[in-house]
Design an enzyme around this catalytic site. Structure first.
Site, PDB file in Angstrom:
ATOM      1  N   TYR A 126      32.137 -12.482  -6.090  1.00 30.93           N
ATOM      2  CA  TYR A 126      32.262 -11.876  -3.847  1.00 30.93           C
ATOM      3  C   TYR A 126      32.947 -13.579  -3.750  1.00 30.93           C
ATOM      4  O   TYR A 126      32.205 -14.184  -3.819  1.00 30.93           O
ATOM      5  CB  TYR A 126      30.527 -11.518  -3.622  1.00 30.93           C
ATOM      6  N   SER A 234      23.895 -23.629   3.767  1.00 32.48           N
ATOM      7  CA  SER A 234      24.304 -24.467   2.919  1.00 32.48           C
ATOM      8  C   SER A 234      22.998 -25.292   3.547  1.00 32.48           C
ATOM      9  O   SER A 234      22.401 -25.712   4.241  1.00 32.48           O
ATOM     10  CB  SER A 234      25.522 -25.098   3.021  1.00 32.48           C
ATOM     11  N   GLN A 256      28.314 -30.258   5.853  1.00 36.49           N
ATOM     12  CA  GLN A 256      27.973 -29.111   5.397  1.00 36.49           C
ATOM     13  C   GLN A 256      27.179 -28.640   6.668  1.00 36.49           C
ATOM     14  O   GLN A 256      27.600 -27.346   6.796  1.00 36.49           O
ATOM     15  CB  GLN A 256      26.733 -29.341   4.905  1.00 36.49           C
ATOM     16  N   HIS A 259      29.642 -26.035   7.491  1.00 35.72           N
ATOM     17  CA  HIS A 259      29.424 -24.425   6.944  1.00 35.72           C
ATOM     18  C   HIS A 259      28.716 -23.609   8.123  1.00 35.72           C
ATOM     19  O   HIS A 259      29.618 -21.951   8.122  1.00 35.72           O
ATOM     20  CB  HIS A 259      28.868 -24.709   5.674  1.00 35.72           C
ATOM     21  N   GLU A 324      20.009 -27.990  -2.174  1.00 40.41           N
ATOM     22  CA  GLU A 324      21.057 -27.470  -2.802  1.00 40.41           C
ATOM     23  C   GLU A 324      21.981 -28.686  -3.046  1.00 40.41           C
ATOM     24  O   GLU A 324      22.289 -28.990  -4.784  1.00 40.41           O
ATOM     25  CB  GLU A 324      21.998 -26.511  -1.507  1.00 40.41           C
ATOM     26  N   HIS A 325      22.240 -29.748  -3.037  1.00 38.79           N
ATOM     27  CA  HIS A 325      23.353 -31.286  -2.447  1.00 38.79           C
ATOM     28  C   HIS A 325      22.713 -31.905  -2.378  1.00 38.79           C
ATOM     29  O   HIS A 325      22.136 -32.038  -1.447  1.00 38.79           O
ATOM     30  CB  HIS A 325      24.707 -31.229  -1.804  1.00 38.79           C
ATOM     31  N   ASP A 358      32.893 -30.021  -4.850  1.00 28.69           N
ATOM     32  CA  ASP A 358      32.859 -28.587  -3.518  1.00 28.69           C
ATOM     33  C   ASP A 358      34.418 -27.834  -4.418  1.00 28.69           C
ATOM     34  O   ASP A 358      34.444 -27.219  -4.845  1.00 28.69           O
ATOM     35  CB  ASP A 358      32.974 -28.841  -2.434  1.00 28.69           C
ATOM     36  N   HIS A 417       2.169   1.432 -34.734  1.00 27.63           N
ATOM     37  CA  HIS A 417       2.723   0.212 -34.651  1.00 27.63           C
ATOM     38  C   HIS A 417       2.328  -0.489 -36.892  1.00 27.63           C
ATOM     39  O   HIS A 417       3.187  -1.298 -37.458  1.00 27.63           O
ATOM     40  CB  HIS A 417       2.287  -0.952 -34.187  1.00 27.63           C
TER      41      HIS A 417
END
Length: 428
Positions: A126, A234, A256, A259, A324-325, A358, A417
């Site tokens: 996506y 983000s 960021q 975004h 995240e970053h 990025d 078994h």
């Protein structure tokens, strides 16, 4: 103007630990979209695309044609082609190093144990549209899949008002070897990939970030297909010392913030003067930023400049937040790297701003958000493969182990078994 805050006076979870999925009304809407596509297929996609994107694709169809790809190449300049080609080379080279190999181990008794690595057959990637378009997302999803050996890589992306996709996105896809591209986005695109329609065959896994509708849809189809992760807004967290430059830190925070209104941009430092100067610089840069309205909303609500006693305390909070970053802008970043336990990606030093990752350096930019870096990993080649165990027991090994295997089976109440093992037992 935002003020510098002490760490004890701020609730970090309100700044960064945000997740999708708590809005019942949105969940019901997404569930309705998924159900509609599952039941009505392409007709539902056409109807929903017209409703949400304002585009009627019935005449042209959902799939991007070779002609559209050719026209896209005519619309991009040589500089873009050169830059995207180099970025592709960097990303592919980095991910080549992640490839695993199958292995087999022969024991002294003649048994063979092993593991086979197999790529997924068909995956859907996506690529977001909307307020901004992301050719880089094509690279970060398609290239590790290709390196893993995935044979069928399918791309979906929301159409523009004229029913097209951005030429830069199409060229990036073509350069990555993606041959199957559809002009559909949102929850309806996730549904098509997960359930299949007359035009879009079902995939094994869906990767790539999107808006709240896409994220909720991925959450709901998990189990029918696999997904990479549930991506939220983000985030960037910077830990800096007195060696950092306020103008650079402000630019990184805003990289960021622009975004998404829900994006987080946090600076932590033991240097109050650095924090104060960076806050002033953020305000100055916002005045001339093209996406200032979005960045301003992000900074005002989810931005922060936080004072700590020392870098050690700062690292401890980084690990609690699991950003995240994470930019480590200190004099000797490698001296602190070993203390970083939770982060999607770590950017070391003054000359490694987040956008390097990025677009260009090579590592993937599809990263865990909302604190999930505590247990999720960055997207990579492993995302697109599966492991199969291989067992070949020798007769000698089975005779040696039969009593213990049967004993454990009976402890679990599974008599059949045990008998399956004992059926091969030789008399003493």
């Amino acid at each position: 103007m935002k003020t510098v805050q002490k760490i004890q006076d701020i609730d970090l979870k309100k700044l960064i630990n945000k997740s999708y999925g708590d809005d019942r009304d949105l969940e019901e809407k997404v569930a309705g979209i998924l159900r509609k596509v599952r039941e009505q297929g392409d007709e539902a996609i056409y109807e929903l695309t017209a409703a949400f994107d304002g585009v009627d694709l019935k005449a042209s169809g959902l799939r991007v044609t070779d002609q559209e790809i050719w026209e896209a190449y005519r619309k991009v300049d040589d500089e873009y082609l050169e830059a995207i080609s180099q970025a592709i080379n960097n990303v592919r080279t980095y991910h080549e190093k992640q490839k695993r190999v199958s292995w087999f181990d022969t024991t002294e008794d003649g048994s063979i144990l092993g593991q086979i690595i197999r790529p997924l057959q068909r995956v859907g990637i996506y690529v977001p549209g909307g307020t901004a378009a992301y050719p880089s997302s094509v690279l970060m999803n398609a290239l590790p899949a290709a390196v893993a050996g995935v044979e069928e890589i399918v791309m979906v992306s929301p159409p523009l008002k004229d029913g097209s996709l951005l030429p830069e996105v199409l060229v990036a896809a073509a350069e990555c070897g993606v041959k199957e591209i559809y002009k559909v986005g949102g929850a309806q695109a996730v549904a098509a990939l997960a359930f299949g329609t007359a035009s879009i065959a079902q995939v094994d896994k869906i990767t790539g970030p999107g808006n709240i509708f896409v994220t909720l849809a991925k959450k709901m189809v998990y189990g029918t297909v696999d997904i990479d992760m549930l991506a939220g807004p983000s985030e960037i967290l910077i830990l800096a010392d007195e060696s950092a430059v306020p103008e650079e830190l402000a630019a990184d925070l805003l990289s960021q913030a622009e975004h998404d209104r829900l994006a987080s941009a946090i600076l932590i430092s033991p240097c109050s003067d650095l924090l104060e100067k960076t806050v002033i610089e953020v305000e100055r840069q916002l005045e001339v930023l093209p996406r200032a309205e979005i960045a301003r909303a992000s900074w005002d609500t989810y931005g922060a400049a936080i004072l700590v006693e020392n870098l050690e305390e700062g690292i401890n909070h980084v690990n609690r937040i699991a950003p995240e970053h994470f930019e480590l802008v200190v004099q000797d970043p490698f001296a602190w790297l070993g203390k970083v336990k939770n982060a999607g990606a770590v950017f070391l030093g003054r000359y490694t701003p987040e956008p390097v990752g990025d677009y260009f350096a090579g590592p993937n930019h599809v990263l865990p958000t909302g604190g999930t870096a505590r247990f999720y990993s960055v997207l990579g080649v492993d995302t697109f493969v599966k492991r199969m165990s291989v067992i070949n027991y020798s007769e000698k090994a089975l005779q040696r182990d039969v009593a213990q295997i049967a004993y454990l089976a009976r402890k679990e109440g599974l008599e059949a078994h045990a008998r399956a093992i004992e059926a091969r037992q030789k008399p003493l």
